[in-house]
Design a protein around this motif. Structure first.
Motif, PDB file in Angstrom:
ATOM      1  N   ALA A 112      33.298  -9.014  37.022  1.00 45.04           N
ATOM      2  CA  ALA A 112      34.025  -7.990  36.553  1.00 45.04           C
ATOM      3  C   ALA A 112      34.785  -8.416  35.275  1.00 45.04           C
ATOM      4  O   ALA A 112      34.992  -9.642  35.009  1.00 45.04           O
ATOM      5  CB  ALA A 112      35.229  -7.056  37.307  1.00 45.04           C
ATOM      6  N   ARG A 113      34.980  -7.611  34.454  1.00 43.35           N
ATOM      7  CA  ARG A 113      35.706  -7.851  32.963  1.00 43.35           C
ATOM      8  C   ARG A 113      37.291  -7.486  33.161  1.00 43.35           C
ATOM      9  O   ARG A 113      38.083  -8.055  32.186  1.00 43.35           O
ATOM     10  CB  ARG A 113      35.206  -7.224  31.828  1.00 43.35           C
ATOM     11  CG  ARG A 113      33.755  -7.639  31.455  1.00 43.35           C
ATOM     12  CD  ARG A 113      33.013  -6.839  30.276  1.00 43.35           C
ATOM     13  NE  ARG A 113      33.034  -5.496  30.474  1.00 43.35           N
ATOM     14  CZ  ARG A 113      32.558  -4.803  29.652  1.00 43.35           C
ATOM     15  NH1 ARG A 113      32.131  -5.255  28.315  1.00 43.35           N
ATOM     16  NH2 ARG A 113      32.172  -3.470  29.773  1.00 43.35           N
ATOM     17  N   ARG A 114      37.610  -6.534  33.959  1.00 40.40           N
ATOM     18  CA  ARG A 114      39.084  -6.212  33.919  1.00 40.40           C
ATOM     19  C   ARG A 114      39.414  -5.661  35.449  1.00 40.40           C
ATOM     20  O   ARG A 114      38.344  -5.198  36.120  1.00 40.40           O
ATOM     21  CB  ARG A 114      39.324  -5.178  32.835  1.00 40.40           C
ATOM     22  CG  ARG A 114      38.733  -3.635  33.044  1.00 40.40           C
ATOM     23  CD  ARG A 114      39.032  -2.836  32.058  1.00 40.40           C
ATOM     24  NE  ARG A 114      40.301  -2.935  31.591  1.00 40.40           N
ATOM     25  CZ  ARG A 114      40.659  -1.663  30.735  1.00 40.40           C
ATOM     26  NH1 ARG A 114      39.682  -0.748  30.321  1.00 40.40           N
ATOM     27  NH2 ARG A 114      42.019  -1.731  30.464  1.00 40.40           N
ATOM     28  N   TRP A 115      40.501  -5.618  35.663  1.00 40.94           N
ATOM     29  CA  TRP A 115      40.984  -4.908  36.761  1.00 40.94           C
ATOM     30  C   TRP A 115      42.326  -4.301  36.343  1.00 40.94           C
ATOM     31  O   TRP A 115      43.382  -4.863  36.411  1.00 40.94           O
ATOM     32  CB  TRP A 115      41.149  -5.937  37.978  1.00 40.94           C
ATOM     33  CG  TRP A 115      41.765  -5.080  39.430  1.00 40.94           C
ATOM     34  CD1 TRP A 115      41.610  -3.837  39.635  1.00 40.94           C
ATOM     35  CD2 TRP A 115      42.320  -5.744  40.434  1.00 40.94           C
ATOM     36  NE1 TRP A 115      42.138  -3.530  40.778  1.00 40.94           N
ATOM     37  CE2 TRP A 115      42.741  -4.686  41.489  1.00 40.94           C
ATOM     38  CE3 TRP A 115      42.778  -7.011  40.715  1.00 40.94           C
ATOM     39  CZ2 TRP A 115      42.934  -4.891  42.352  1.00 40.94           C
ATOM     40  CZ3 TRP A 115      43.459  -7.169  42.047  1.00 40.94           C
ATOM     41  CH2 TRP A 115      43.688  -6.277  42.892  1.00 40.94           C
ATOM     42  N   ARG A 116      42.313  -2.999  36.412  1.00 40.14           N
ATOM     43  CA  ARG A 116      43.508  -2.170  35.757  1.00 40.14           C
ATOM     44  C   ARG A 116      44.083  -1.241  37.197  1.00 40.14           C
ATOM     45  O   ARG A 116      43.270  -0.755  37.562  1.00 40.14           O
ATOM     46  CB  ARG A 116      43.369  -1.196  34.649  1.00 40.14           C
ATOM     47  CG  ARG A 116      44.549  -0.446  34.352  1.00 40.14           C
ATOM     48  CD  ARG A 116      44.632  -0.014  32.878  1.00 40.14           C
ATOM     49  NE  ARG A 116      43.246   1.287  32.749  1.00 40.14           N
ATOM     50  CZ  ARG A 116      43.432   2.505  32.712  1.00 40.14           C
ATOM     51  NH1 ARG A 116      45.004   2.790  32.693  1.00 40.14           N
ATOM     52  NH2 ARG A 116      42.628   3.416  32.551  1.00 40.14           N
TER      53      ARG A 116
END
Length: 302
Positions: free
Chosen positions: A84-88
């Motif tokens: 994954a590239r991000r976790w918001r």
């Protein structure tokens, strides 16, 4: 060992008894490890990207629109999911209100982990509840609570600790709305015969109604017509914590409310909350809230 199994450096949990909430937008390298678990519950609401949470033997991939909850006392690790590239996501550390247990129980996946995908129509309102939770946590008690900021969920981490009983209760009310909205569908779907054990629910209700009573595993088991060993196993499986730990938490919450709202002496608060030994009460209260009972009453707490 895969990348998913690398725990990373240990990160301390917030002090017990506090309400801490925030919004993070994390990228590669983000990882939190708590080999001893946390003294508080952790609620996460994913807005975008993908997170990976592991507690005990349970693993959950947190996707947008999913509420994942970790009960206290079990080693856990969480991170940006591999690839994954991000976790918001929004998160809150706190002590769960006893009334939330029936909502969360149908979402249990083992080892004190609860996970549910909220109905699509609730996502906007759930995120609004988390925004309000953050705003209410910043309230000093003077004037009106600050308004929730629509653009709060930015790339910059934003964290707030609720100071004072009023701010904490308002913050918990906002979190309660988010939990109810997320779990309502799961709760309705599991309302059929055998979906959840009413004996555990009745035992929780007995504890919550009179936490100061001399409850034991034997007495609670007898009240729901189970053997003590079967009751302890069933209660732990469905709630994520053993019955005596749940009882101690109920007693400590009751004691905290008495300290906040009455003029009873610490000794009488201890007795009324089911702690016959004031020394033991002082010790476990300090472990739970970070300060002794007298200091808690005086406001010397986060």
């Amino acid at each position: 060992m895969t990348a998913e199994e690398l725990p990373g450096a240990a990160v301390p949990a917030p002090p017990p008894g506090t309400v801490v909430t925030g919004h993070y937008d994390q990228g590669p390298g983000y990882r939190v490890s708590r080999p001893q678990g946390s003294a508080s519950w952790l609620f996460t609401w994913t807005v975008d990207g993908l997170g990976l949470l592991r507690q005990g033997t349970a693993r959950i991939r947190a996707r947008p629109g999913e509420l994942v909850v970790l009960a206290p006392g079990v080693p856990h690790h969480y991170a940006l999911a591999p690839g994954a590239r991000r976790w918001r996501f929004w998160w809150t550390h706190c002590q769960a209100r006893p009334g939330w247990a029936p909502w969360l129980r149908p979402c249990a996946v083992g080892d004190g982990v609860f996970a549910v995908r909220a109905p699509d129509g609730t996502h906007v309102r759930i995120e609004a509840a988390f925004r309000r939770l953050l705003a209410d946590s910043r309230w000093t008690g003077d004037g009106a609570p600050p308004a929730a900021v629509p653009g709060e969920a930015s790339a910059q981490p934003s964290v707030a600790v609720a100071h004072g009983s009023a701010a904490r209760e308002l913050a918990l009310c906002a979190l309660e709305e988010a939990v109810l909205l997320a779990t309502a569908g799961a709760h309705r779907a599991s309302a059929g015969p055998g979906a959840r054990d009413g004996r555990v629910r009745r035992a929780e209700e007995v504890m919550a109604a009179d936490p100061g009573a001399p409850h034991t595993v034997d007495s609670l088991a007898a009240g729901v017509a189970l053997s003590p060993s079967r009751f302890a196993h069933l209660f732990t499986r469905e709630t994520g914590v053993p019955p005596m730990r749940a009882l101690r938490e109920a007693r400590l919450r009751h004691a905290a409310r008495l300290l906040e709202s009455t003029g009873l002496t610490v000794g009488r608060v201890a007795a009324a909350s089911g702690f016959p030994s004031p020394f033991h009460f002082n010790r476990v209260f300090r472990e739970r809230y970070g300060v002794p009972p007298g200091a808690y009453r005086s406001g010397e707490r986060l």
